[in-house]
Design an enzyme around this catalytic site. Structure first.
Site, PDB file in Angstrom:
ATOM      1  N   TYR A 291     -36.836  41.497  39.748  1.00 33.69           N
ATOM      2  CA  TYR A 291     -36.215  42.261  40.532  1.00 33.69           C
ATOM      3  C   TYR A 291     -35.787  43.665  39.929  1.00 33.69           C
ATOM      4  O   TYR A 291     -35.928  44.718  40.246  1.00 33.69           O
ATOM      5  CB  TYR A 291     -34.982  41.612  41.061  1.00 33.69           C
ATOM      6  CG  TYR A 291     -33.757  42.381  41.587  1.00 33.69           C
ATOM      7  CD1 TYR A 291     -33.892  42.702  43.114  1.00 33.69           C
ATOM      8  CD2 TYR A 291     -32.985  43.340  40.997  1.00 33.69           C
ATOM      9  CE1 TYR A 291     -32.792  43.361  43.788  1.00 33.69           C
ATOM     10  CE2 TYR A 291     -32.006  44.115  41.872  1.00 33.69           C
ATOM     11  CZ  TYR A 291     -31.955  44.248  42.880  1.00 33.69           C
ATOM     12  OH  TYR A 291     -31.400  45.111  43.774  1.00 33.69           O
ATOM     13  N   ASP A 292     -35.369  43.364  38.538  1.00 36.63           N
ATOM     14  CA  ASP A 292     -35.060  44.630  37.759  1.00 36.63           C
ATOM     15  C   ASP A 292     -36.137  45.571  37.832  1.00 36.63           C
ATOM     16  O   ASP A 292     -35.948  46.849  37.594  1.00 36.63           O
ATOM     17  CB  ASP A 292     -34.595  44.115  36.244  1.00 36.63           C
ATOM     18  CG  ASP A 292     -33.303  43.334  36.302  1.00 36.63           C
ATOM     19  OD1 ASP A 292     -32.262  43.537  37.367  1.00 36.63           O
ATOM     20  OD2 ASP A 292     -32.923  42.636  35.434  1.00 36.63           O
TER      21      ASP A 292
ATOM     22  N   MET B  77     -22.796  47.449  37.374  1.00 40.33           N
ATOM     23  CA  MET B  77     -22.683  47.928  36.369  1.00 40.33           C
ATOM     24  C   MET B  77     -23.880  48.460  35.936  1.00 40.33           C
ATOM     25  O   MET B  77     -25.044  47.824  36.271  1.00 40.33           O
ATOM     26  CB  MET B  77     -22.405  46.671  35.232  1.00 40.33           C
ATOM     27  CG  MET B  77     -21.776  47.235  33.909  1.00 40.33           C
ATOM     28  SD  MET B  77     -21.871  45.703  32.896  1.00 40.33           S
ATOM     29  CE  MET B  77     -20.618  44.834  33.433  1.00 40.33           C
TER      30      MET B  77
ATOM     31  N   GLU C 244     -18.556  42.752  24.643  1.00 38.25           N
ATOM     32  CA  GLU C 244     -18.390  41.540  25.212  1.00 38.25           C
ATOM     33  C   GLU C 244     -19.575  40.813  25.516  1.00 38.25           C
ATOM     34  O   GLU C 244     -20.650  41.547  26.014  1.00 38.25           O
ATOM     35  CB  GLU C 244     -17.525  41.667  26.401  1.00 38.25           C
ATOM     36  CG  GLU C 244     -16.158  42.241  26.024  1.00 38.25           C
ATOM     37  CD  GLU C 244     -15.264  42.645  27.152  1.00 38.25           C
ATOM     38  OE1 GLU C 244     -15.876  41.900  28.332  1.00 38.25           O
ATOM     39  OE2 GLU C 244     -14.388  43.482  27.181  1.00 38.25           O
TER      40      GLU C 244
ATOM     41  N   LYS D 219     -22.153  39.096  28.455  1.00 33.62           N
ATOM     42  CA  LYS D 219     -22.114  39.487  29.804  1.00 33.62           C
ATOM     43  C   LYS D 219     -22.407  37.959  30.564  1.00 33.62           C
ATOM     44  O   LYS D 219     -23.480  37.506  30.057  1.00 33.62           O
ATOM     45  CB  LYS D 219     -23.155  40.400  30.090  1.00 33.62           C
ATOM     46  CG  LYS D 219     -23.291  40.549  31.579  1.00 33.62           C
ATOM     47  CD  LYS D 219     -24.372  41.829  31.967  1.00 33.62           C
ATOM     48  CE  LYS D 219     -24.252  42.276  33.282  1.00 33.62           C
ATOM     49  NZ  LYS D 219     -24.888  41.023  34.178  1.00 33.62           N
TER      50      LYS D 219
ATOM     51  N   ARG E  90     -16.413  39.583  44.982  1.00 32.26           N
ATOM     52  CA  ARG E  90     -16.806  41.037  45.182  1.00 32.26           C
ATOM     53  C   ARG E  90     -17.124  41.760  46.387  1.00 32.26           C
ATOM     54  O   ARG E  90     -16.719  42.591  46.818  1.00 32.26           O
ATOM     55  CB  ARG E  90     -17.768  41.353  43.963  1.00 32.26           C
ATOM     56  CG  ARG E  90     -17.891  43.006  43.883  1.00 32.26           C
ATOM     57  CD  ARG E  90     -18.883  43.318  42.680  1.00 32.26           C
ATOM     58  NE  ARG E  90     -20.323  42.802  43.196  1.00 32.26           N
ATOM     59  CZ  ARG E  90     -21.422  42.771  42.121  1.00 32.26           C
ATOM     60  NH1 ARG E  90     -21.188  43.449  41.126  1.00 32.26           N
ATOM     61  NH2 ARG E  90     -22.662  42.471  42.752  1.00 32.26           N
TER      62      ARG E  90
ATOM     63  N   GLU F  99     -15.013  36.740  35.568  1.00 27.25           N
ATOM     64  CA  GLU F  99     -16.301  36.076  35.928  1.00 27.25           C
ATOM     65  C   GLU F  99     -16.096  34.431  36.240  1.00 27.25           C
ATOM     66  O   GLU F  99     -15.658  33.814  35.500  1.00 27.25           O
ATOM     67  CB  GLU F  99     -17.472  36.155  34.777  1.00 27.25           C
ATOM     68  CG  GLU F  99     -18.571  35.977  35.267  1.00 27.25           C
ATOM     69  CD  GLU F  99     -19.441  37.228  36.201  1.00 27.25           C
ATOM     70  OE1 GLU F  99     -18.612  38.324  36.073  1.00 27.25           O
ATOM     71  OE2 GLU F  99     -20.518  37.457  36.243  1.00 27.25           O
TER      72      GLU F  99
HETATM   73  P1  NAD Z   1     -24.730  42.692  37.173  1.00 27.21           P
HETATM   74  O1  NAD Z   1     -24.478  41.120  37.536  1.00 27.21           O
HETATM   75  O2  NAD Z   1     -25.986  42.994  36.590  1.00 27.21           O
HETATM   76  O3  NAD Z   1     -23.519  43.364  36.497  1.00 27.21           O
HETATM   77  C1  NAD Z   1     -22.464  43.402  36.979  1.00 27.21           C
HETATM   78  C2  NAD Z   1     -21.528  42.341  36.888  1.00 27.21           C
HETATM   79  O4  NAD Z   1     -21.440  41.709  35.639  1.00 27.21           O
HETATM   80  C3  NAD Z   1     -19.976  42.436  37.334  1.00 27.21           C
HETATM   81  O5  NAD Z   1     -19.724  42.748  38.547  1.00 27.21           O
HETATM   82  C4  NAD Z   1     -19.214  41.202  36.612  1.00 27.21           C
HETATM   83  O6  NAD Z   1     -19.229  40.325  37.580  1.00 27.21           O
HETATM   84  C5  NAD Z   1     -20.518  40.632  35.728  1.00 27.21           C
HETATM   85  N1  NAD Z   1     -19.917  40.635  34.277  1.00 27.21           N
HETATM   86  C6  NAD Z   1     -20.221  39.491  33.318  1.00 27.21           C
HETATM   87  N2  NAD Z   1     -19.752  39.627  32.198  1.00 27.21           N
HETATM   88  C7  NAD Z   1     -18.781  40.674  32.063  1.00 27.21           C
HETATM   89  C8  NAD Z   1     -18.109  41.350  31.438  1.00 27.21           C
HETATM   90  N3  NAD Z   1     -17.728  40.737  29.938  1.00 27.21           N
HETATM   91  N4  NAD Z   1     -17.423  42.595  31.521  1.00 27.21           N
HETATM   92  C9  NAD Z   1     -17.652  42.891  32.892  1.00 27.21           C
HETATM   93  N5  NAD Z   1     -18.530  42.423  33.901  1.00 27.21           N
HETATM   94  C10 NAD Z   1     -19.001  41.224  33.494  1.00 27.21           C
HETATM   95  O7  NAD Z   1     -24.825  43.583  38.326  1.00 27.21           O
HETATM   96  P2  NAD Z   1     -24.955  43.223  39.919  1.00 27.21           P
HETATM   97  O8  NAD Z   1     -24.759  44.464  40.694  1.00 27.21           O
HETATM   98  O9  NAD Z   1     -23.814  42.029  40.342  1.00 27.21           O
HETATM   99  O10 NAD Z   1     -26.173  42.500  40.238  1.00 27.21           O
HETATM  100  C11 NAD Z   1     -27.290  42.934  39.604  1.00 27.21           C
HETATM  101  C12 NAD Z   1     -28.301  41.732  39.032  1.00 27.21           C
HETATM  102  O11 NAD Z   1     -28.376  40.864  39.835  1.00 27.21           O
HETATM  103  C13 NAD Z   1     -29.304  42.411  38.199  1.00 27.21           C
HETATM  104  O12 NAD Z   1     -29.483  41.588  36.809  1.00 27.21           O
HETATM  105  C14 NAD Z   1     -30.386  41.582  38.947  1.00 27.21           C
HETATM  106  O13 NAD Z   1     -31.464  41.059  38.357  1.00 27.21           O
HETATM  107  C15 NAD Z   1     -29.851  40.646  39.708  1.00 27.21           C
HETATM  108  N6  NAD Z   1     -30.283  40.238  40.883  1.00 27.21           N
HETATM  109  C16 NAD Z   1     -31.391  39.595  41.282  1.00 27.21           C
HETATM  110  C17 NAD Z   1     -32.045  39.335  42.400  1.00 27.21           C
HETATM  111  C18 NAD Z   1     -33.223  38.517  42.330  1.00 27.21           C
HETATM  112  O14 NAD Z   1     -33.571  38.260  43.249  1.00 27.21           O
HETATM  113  N7  NAD Z   1     -33.365  37.625  41.277  1.00 27.21           N
HETATM  114  C19 NAD Z   1     -31.896  40.189  43.519  1.00 27.21           C
HETATM  115  C20 NAD Z   1     -30.689  40.924  43.338  1.00 27.21           C
HETATM  116  C21 NAD Z   1     -29.846  41.142  42.144  1.00 27.21           C
END
Ligand code: NAD
Length: 330
Positions: free
Chosen positions: A40-41, A87, A116, A118, A139, A173
């Site tokens: 996806y990324d 993010m 921190e 993730k 969210r 989280e």
């Molecule tokens: P994300 O999950 O990459 O990052 C944002 C989220 O990180 C925040 O909303 C929060 O919930 C979390 N987070 C965890 N630890 C944290 C910390 N210490 N401080 C702050 N936030 C923290 O972003 P997103 O927009 O939720 O999703 C994108 C991600 O989802 C990508 O990594 C993508 O690979 C994945 N995704 C995968 C698919 C798939 O088909 N595999 C589809 C869509 C999205």
């Protein structure tokens, strides 16, 4: 990808957007991804590169303009007065250095970061009134989330009453430990039900249940990391916010460290990259947050992400998931 003409870029975007949206639907709505995150990324980054090259091809419905999740129709909705954003992410030290350069250029000097882990779960918002937990929500699309208050009340590590009569919102989280994930999937397999692809999807599928008894039967955990409003709290840095959350009784991940500039960040990334398999919760990277909250406010947000934080994503784990790894090339 070689440079494309605008016409070619438009044609590619017309293929990429529906593909990403299909994967997003499986991931966010059904909690059942059909491709690995790195697949996806990779495609998402191709979309970003094309949109960066031709900004007038950006459409308001592009995945680059949307905070991920969709709200399920059966849930009551809540409005996030302060949006819950996504993010930005980077995948190399060079990109991390670019982020740091951007921050220093904007701020005019070196800054401290709170570094921190993730956590690989789903974002959760909790609202307290006079020290009592009154609302828990997901969210959703960043502005409208799902009301999961009754489910949240079944999560053991979330305080329902604080030691002080504070009225505020905290965010963090919600995740499922690897141990609980294995237990749940074993149980589902025994019952002939479809297993969850990974702990993140298991956590999302367990929190977004109409029957709180189902949520209660699965052990969910939390790490809280954001205080959204600071009334009555003497907090001026992200690190102090974590200390305060801990004092108030929230579960806070113990690993956060403050570092000046990128000093120590690589060491932090290497340290936790090496032991991530040994942790009982999933992490998919490291988050750098400008520590000073006044500077955070100064830097502000884009439509989708805060400018003052970035996620450094770990390379994908080999044996992480059972989903199909579909190759995508354009
Ligand atoms: P994300 O999950 O990459 O990052 C944002 C989220 O990180 C925040 O909303 C929060 O919930 C979390 N987070 C965890 N630890 C944290 C910390 N210490 N401080 C702050 N936030 C923290 O972003 P997103 O927009 O939720 O999703 C994108 C991600 O989802 C990508 O990594 C993508 O690979 C994945 N995704 C995968 C698919 C798939 O088909 N595999 C589809 C869509 C999205």
């Amino acid at each position: 990808m070689a440079d494309l003409t605008k016409e070619q870029a438009n044609q590619e975007l017309a293929k990429i957007r529906p593909q990403l949206n299909e994967w997003r639907d499986a991931y966010y709505t059904k909690d059942a991804p059909v491709v690995e995150d790195n697949v996806y990324d990779k495609l998402y980054n191709q979309l970003l590169a094309l949109e960066q090259q031709y900004p007038d091809l950006v459409t308001s419905d592009s995945p680059s303009q949307q905070v991920g999740d969709v709200t399920l129709p059966d849930f009551n909705k809540v409005t996030h007065d302060i949006p819950m954003l996504s993010m930005g992410d980077v995948f190399s030290e060079a990109e991390l250095a670019e982020f740091n350069d951007r921050i220093e250029k904007n701020v005019g000097h070196e800054v401290d970061y709170n570094v921190e882990l993730k956590i690989d779960g789903l974002s959760l918002s909790l609202i307290y009134e006079n020290g009592i937990l009154v609302q828990g929500s997901t969210r959703g699309n960043g502005t409208i989330g799902e009301n999961v208050t009754e489910n949240v009340k079944t999560i053991q590590d979330i305080p329902q009453k604080l030691s002080r009569p504070l009225s505020f919102e905290v965010r963090g989280e919600c995740f499922m430990s690897k141990k609980e994930f294995l237990r749940l999937n074993q149980e589902r397999e025994n019952e002939g039900q479809q297993v969850f692809a990974n702990p993140r999807n298991a956590a999302a599928g367990s929190l977004r249940q109409l029957d709180p008894k189902v949520t209660a039967s699965r052990k969910l955990d939390t790490f809280m990391y954001t205080i959204v409003t600071f009334d009555d709290l003497n907090v001026s840095t992200q690190h102090e916010a974590l200390e305060t959350l801990k004092e108030l009784g929230f579960n806070v991940n113990p690993t956060a460290e403050v570092t000046t500039g990128l000093k120590g960040v690589k060491e932090f990334i290497d340290r936790y990259g090496d032991v991530r398999d040994d942790l009982d919760y999933g992490i998919d990277g490291v988050v750098l947050k400008v520590n000073d909250l006044a500077i955070q406010r100064e830097l502000g947000n884009t439509v989708k992400v805060p400018r003052w934080e970035i996620a450094y994503k770990f390379p994908p784990e080999q044996a992480e998931s059972i989903v199909n790894d579909i190759e995508w090339t354009i």
